[in-house]
Write a protein that holds these residues in place. Sequence first.
Motif, PDB file in Angstrom:
ATOM      1  N   MET A   1       0.843  -1.209   0.000  1.00 49.63           N
ATOM      2  CA  MET A   1       0.000   0.000   0.000  1.00 49.63           C
ATOM      3  C   MET A   1       0.875   1.254   0.000  1.00 49.63           C
ATOM      4  SD  MET A   1      -2.998   1.042   2.700  1.00 49.63           S
ATOM      5  CE  MET A   1      -3.937  -0.418   2.299  1.00 49.63           C
ATOM      6  N   ILE A   2       0.585   2.169  -0.919  1.00 46.78           N
ATOM      7  CA  ILE A   2       1.384   3.389  -1.039  1.00 46.78           C
ATOM      8  C   ILE A   2       1.097   4.325   0.133  1.00 46.78           C
ATOM      9  CG2 ILE A   2       1.900   5.388  -2.466  1.00 46.78           C
ATOM     10  CD1 ILE A   2       1.024   3.773  -4.880  1.00 46.78           C
ATOM     11  N   LYS A   3       2.144   4.865   0.696  1.00 47.97           N
ATOM     12  CA  LYS A   3       2.012   5.806   1.818  1.00 47.97           C
ATOM     13  C   LYS A   3       2.238   7.216   1.300  1.00 47.97           C
ATOM     14  CE  LYS A   3       3.767   2.458   5.215  1.00 47.97           C
ATOM     15  NZ  LYS A   3       3.994   1.368   4.244  1.00 47.97           N
ATOM     16  N   TYR A   4       1.386   8.144   1.733  1.00 50.27           N
ATOM     17  CA  TYR A   4       1.458   9.535   1.299  1.00 50.27           C
ATOM     18  C   TYR A   4       1.662  10.452   2.510  1.00 50.27           C
ATOM     19  CZ  TYR A   4      -0.721   7.788  -3.017  1.00 50.27           C
ATOM     20  OH  TYR A   4      -1.009   7.097  -4.158  1.00 50.27           O
ATOM     21  N   SER A   5       2.339  11.577   2.267  1.00 47.87           N
ATOM     22  CA  SER A   5       2.511  12.576   3.331  1.00 47.87           C
ATOM     23  C   SER A   5       1.483  13.695   3.228  1.00 47.87           C
ATOM     24  CB  SER A   5       3.921  13.187   3.269  1.00 47.87           C
ATOM     25  OG  SER A   5       4.899  12.213   3.540  1.00 47.87           O
TER      26      SER A   5
ATOM     27  N   ALA B   1      -2.586  15.025   1.932  1.00 49.94           N
ATOM     28  CA  ALA B   1      -3.967  14.733   1.546  1.00 49.94           C
ATOM     29  C   ALA B   1      -4.747  16.045   1.658  1.00 49.94           C
ATOM     30  CB  ALA B   1      -4.570  13.663   2.445  1.00 49.94           C
ATOM     31  N   LYS B   2      -6.002  16.004   1.230  1.00 54.21           N
ATOM     32  CA  LYS B   2      -6.856  17.193   1.368  1.00 54.21           C
ATOM     33  C   LYS B   2      -7.863  16.934   2.489  1.00 54.21           C
ATOM     34  CE  LYS B   2      -7.817  19.867  -2.061  1.00 54.21           C
ATOM     35  NZ  LYS B   2      -8.312  20.478  -3.325  1.00 54.21           N
ATOM     36  N   PHE B   3      -8.076  17.967   3.301  1.00 58.54           N
ATOM     37  CA  PHE B   3      -9.025  17.908   4.410  1.00 58.54           C
ATOM     38  C   PHE B   3      -9.875  19.156   4.356  1.00 58.54           C
ATOM     39  CE2 PHE B   3     -10.191  18.876   8.846  1.00 58.54           C
ATOM     40  CZ  PHE B   3     -10.836  17.691   9.188  1.00 58.54           C
ATOM     41  N   LYS B   4     -11.165  18.982   4.161  1.00 62.13           N
ATOM     42  CA  LYS B   4     -12.094  20.106   4.021  1.00 62.13           C
ATOM     43  C   LYS B   4     -11.635  21.080   2.934  1.00 62.13           C
ATOM     44  CE  LYS B   4     -13.953  19.897   8.717  1.00 62.13           C
ATOM     45  NZ  LYS B   4     -14.229  20.631   9.984  1.00 62.13           N
ATOM     46  N   GLY B   5     -11.152  20.493   1.848  1.00 60.84           N
ATOM     47  CA  GLY B   5     -10.795  21.304   0.681  1.00 60.84           C
ATOM     48  C   GLY B   5      -9.399  21.898   0.707  1.00 60.84           C
TER      49      GLY B   5
ATOM     50  N   THR C   1      -4.860  14.244  -3.037  1.00 58.23           N
ATOM     51  CA  THR C   1      -4.801  15.551  -3.704  1.00 58.23           C
ATOM     52  C   THR C   1      -4.875  15.448  -5.221  1.00 58.23           C
ATOM     53  OG1 THR C   1      -2.383  15.460  -3.642  1.00 58.23           O
ATOM     54  CG2 THR C   1      -3.471  16.638  -1.855  1.00 58.23           C
ATOM     55  N   LEU C   2      -4.516  14.282  -5.767  1.00 53.07           N
ATOM     56  CA  LEU C   2      -4.536  14.123  -7.225  1.00 53.07           C
ATOM     57  C   LEU C   2      -5.807  13.431  -7.710  1.00 53.07           C
ATOM     58  CD1 LEU C   2      -3.053  14.381  -9.954  1.00 53.07           C
ATOM     59  CD2 LEU C   2      -2.030  12.145  -9.509  1.00 53.07           C
ATOM     60  N   THR C   3      -6.157  12.300  -7.083  1.00 51.14           N
ATOM     61  CA  THR C   3      -7.285  11.499  -7.568  1.00 51.14           C
ATOM     62  C   THR C   3      -8.606  11.844  -6.904  1.00 51.14           C
ATOM     63  OG1 THR C   3      -6.967   9.750  -5.906  1.00 51.14           O
ATOM     64  CG2 THR C   3      -5.681   9.606  -7.955  1.00 51.14           C
ATOM     65  N   GLY C   4      -8.537  12.475  -5.720  1.00 52.65           N
ATOM     66  CA  GLY C   4      -9.758  12.773  -4.982  1.00 52.65           C
ATOM     67  C   GLY C   4     -10.324  11.580  -4.239  1.00 52.65           C
ATOM     68  N   LYS C   5      -9.622  10.444  -4.234  1.00 52.00           N
ATOM     69  CA  LYS C   5     -10.093   9.232  -3.574  1.00 52.00           C
ATOM     70  C   LYS C   5      -9.939   9.329  -2.050  1.00 52.00           C
ATOM     71  CE  LYS C   5     -11.128   6.964  -7.368  1.00 52.00           C
ATOM     72  NZ  LYS C   5     -12.528   6.558  -7.678  1.00 52.00           N
ATOM     73  N   ARG C   6     -10.826   8.643  -1.339  1.00 53.05           N
ATOM     74  CA  ARG C   6     -10.866   8.687   0.118  1.00 53.05           C
ATOM     75  C   ARG C   6      -9.591   8.074   0.715  1.00 53.05           C
ATOM     76  NH1 ARG C   6     -15.202   8.072   3.863  1.00 53.05           N
ATOM     77  NH2 ARG C   6     -14.368   8.701   5.893  1.00 53.05           N
ATOM     78  N   MET C   7      -9.089   8.739   1.777  1.00 51.12           N
ATOM     79  CA  MET C   7      -7.892   8.268   2.471  1.00 51.12           C
ATOM     80  C   MET C   7      -8.113   8.319   3.974  1.00 51.12           C
ATOM     81  SD  MET C   7      -4.897  10.192   0.273  1.00 51.12           S
ATOM     82  CE  MET C   7      -3.701   8.869   0.415  1.00 51.12           C
ATOM     83  N   THR C   8      -7.212   7.683   4.711  1.00 52.93           N
ATOM     84  CA  THR C   8      -7.249   7.770   6.169  1.00 52.93           C
ATOM     85  C   THR C   8      -5.849   8.117   6.660  1.00 52.93           C
ATOM     86  OG1 THR C   8      -7.917   6.653   8.215  1.00 52.93           O
ATOM     87  CG2 THR C   8      -6.674   5.349   6.601  1.00 52.93           C
TER      88      THR C   8
ATOM     89  N   HIS D   1       1.418   8.532   8.133  1.00 44.86           N
ATOM     90  CA  HIS D   1       1.176   8.675   6.696  1.00 44.86           C
ATOM     91  C   HIS D   1      -0.324   8.616   6.411  1.00 44.86           C
ATOM     92  CE1 HIS D   1       1.172   4.284   7.300  1.00 44.86           C
ATOM     93  NE2 HIS D   1       0.299   4.257   6.292  1.00 44.86           N
ATOM     94  N   PHE D   2      -0.673   8.968   5.163  1.00 46.74           N
ATOM     95  CA  PHE D   2      -2.024   8.755   4.658  1.00 46.74           C
ATOM     96  C   PHE D   2      -1.989   7.528   3.745  1.00 46.74           C
ATOM     97  CE2 PHE D   2      -1.825  13.448   5.134  1.00 46.74           C
ATOM     98  CZ  PHE D   2      -2.899  13.649   5.977  1.00 46.74           C
ATOM     99  N   HIS D   3      -3.093   6.782   3.719  1.00 44.62           N
ATOM    100  CA  HIS D   3      -3.203   5.726   2.715  1.00 44.62           C
ATOM    101  C   HIS D   3      -4.670   5.573   2.312  1.00 44.62           C
ATOM    102  CE1 HIS D   3      -3.601   3.341   6.547  1.00 44.62           C
ATOM    103  NE2 HIS D   3      -4.668   2.897   5.889  1.00 44.62           N
ATOM    104  N   HIS D   4      -4.868   5.025   1.144  1.00 44.37           N
ATOM    105  CA  HIS D   4      -6.225   4.859   0.627  1.00 44.37           C
ATOM    106  C   HIS D   4      -6.995   3.819   1.429  1.00 44.37           C
ATOM    107  CE1 HIS D   4      -4.490   6.757  -3.081  1.00 44.37           C
ATOM    108  NE2 HIS D   4      -5.692   7.320  -3.073  1.00 44.37           N
ATOM    109  N   LEU D   5      -8.316   4.010   1.505  1.00 45.41           N
ATOM    110  CA  LEU D   5      -9.179   3.056   2.192  1.00 45.41           C
ATOM    111  C   LEU D   5      -9.566   1.907   1.272  1.00 45.41           C
ATOM    112  CD1 LEU D   5     -11.498   5.492   4.181  1.00 45.41           C
ATOM    113  CD2 LEU D   5      -9.738   3.988   5.103  1.00 45.41           C
ATOM    114  N   GLU D   6      -9.383   2.115  -0.007  1.00 50.41           N
ATOM    115  CA  GLU D   6      -9.723   1.075  -0.976  1.00 50.41           C
ATOM    116  C   GLU D   6      -8.678   1.062  -2.078  1.00 50.41           C
ATOM    117  OE1 GLU D   6     -12.791   3.354  -3.884  1.00 50.41           O
ATOM    118  OE2 GLU D   6     -13.539   2.941  -1.865  1.00 50.41           O
TER     119      GLU D   6
END
Length: 333
Positions: A1-5, A7-11, A32-39, A49-54
């Motif tokens: 799973m890709i880890k990100y530093s 993400a977008k929160f409330k825009g 920030t690029l795909t708009g997909k949900r992260m946690t 880190h952030f990572h995708h939920l799916e």
Amino acid sequence: MIKYSWAKFKGRPVHISEVTPEMRKEDKFFNTLTGKRMTAYLNGKFQKHFHHLEHVESHSYESYLHKTSKEVFADTYLDCLKNNKPFFLHYWETKECRQHYKTTGIICNLGDNLEAFDLTKVFKQVKVEKGHDGLQPDINLIADIKGEAQKQEVIYIEIFVTHKSDEKKIIAGKRIVEVKINNESDILKLRSCNLSVDDKNTIFYNFKKQKKVINFCTSREKGCRTFCKTFILYKNGGYEFMSDSLENILSHVATEKDRILKIDYKANATSSEEKDNYVQRLVNSNTKIKDCRYCKYAADKIKKNKKLGLFCKFLKKDVQFDTAFDCNYYRKK
């Protein structure tokens, strides 16, 4: 799973280090690029880190860096405008002192200094990916020019991940600040609210080096310490070469002003040969100057084919070149 530093929160873009427990409870983070949900992963054995939920389809890491950088820069700049915080542009400025220019013609170059200009004082708008003059900059910083309707001053902010600034923009003469982004840590630096020409990852295009003129000498107890080589010609035909600080030379000139005929603050004669050549030029130009070497009564004193000095045929004695300064019998050859 890709880890990100990031993400977008409330825009708004947020770095994982900016996430609070309260934000984590809401759990409304998006790529920030795909708009997909992260946690947000904040606790545990792994680095935050952030990572995708799916599962999501793979996308370009470079595109993610580029898009996120633009979002972060714009968000940071808008926050500065909203909360009256400075966003500094650091540039090289050349300083000059012209305190004694009218008197001496000398301009003292004090070197380059890194100066700071608060962009938010002038550039009140920030636009992302908005065309300007037929070009497509990543970010526009825009300032309305006072008194000139419809006219604007613009600085382009270009994010360099894989492609440098468009040559067309540079040739067009647009002022560009190009920021090199190699990784997510470089994006975090945009939060510092600083763009500096001294940063190895930042390049300025089409910015003119600024010049600041200050009377630096007035703030110094001993005045101007610039070393100066000056020639002074006195009314009696005598002369001297002075090598000293400009302030000391000016003090001497002020004291002797009634005796002085001519001053050259840029004589730049140091060696004996240079001084002789300087005097020779004045003699050839019929300047009122006295030097025994150019008197018709002077002769070389020679012994055993060696030149030992000067002899005055009128006074019948050995003389130095400066004996002429106070001599009533001096006659130019």
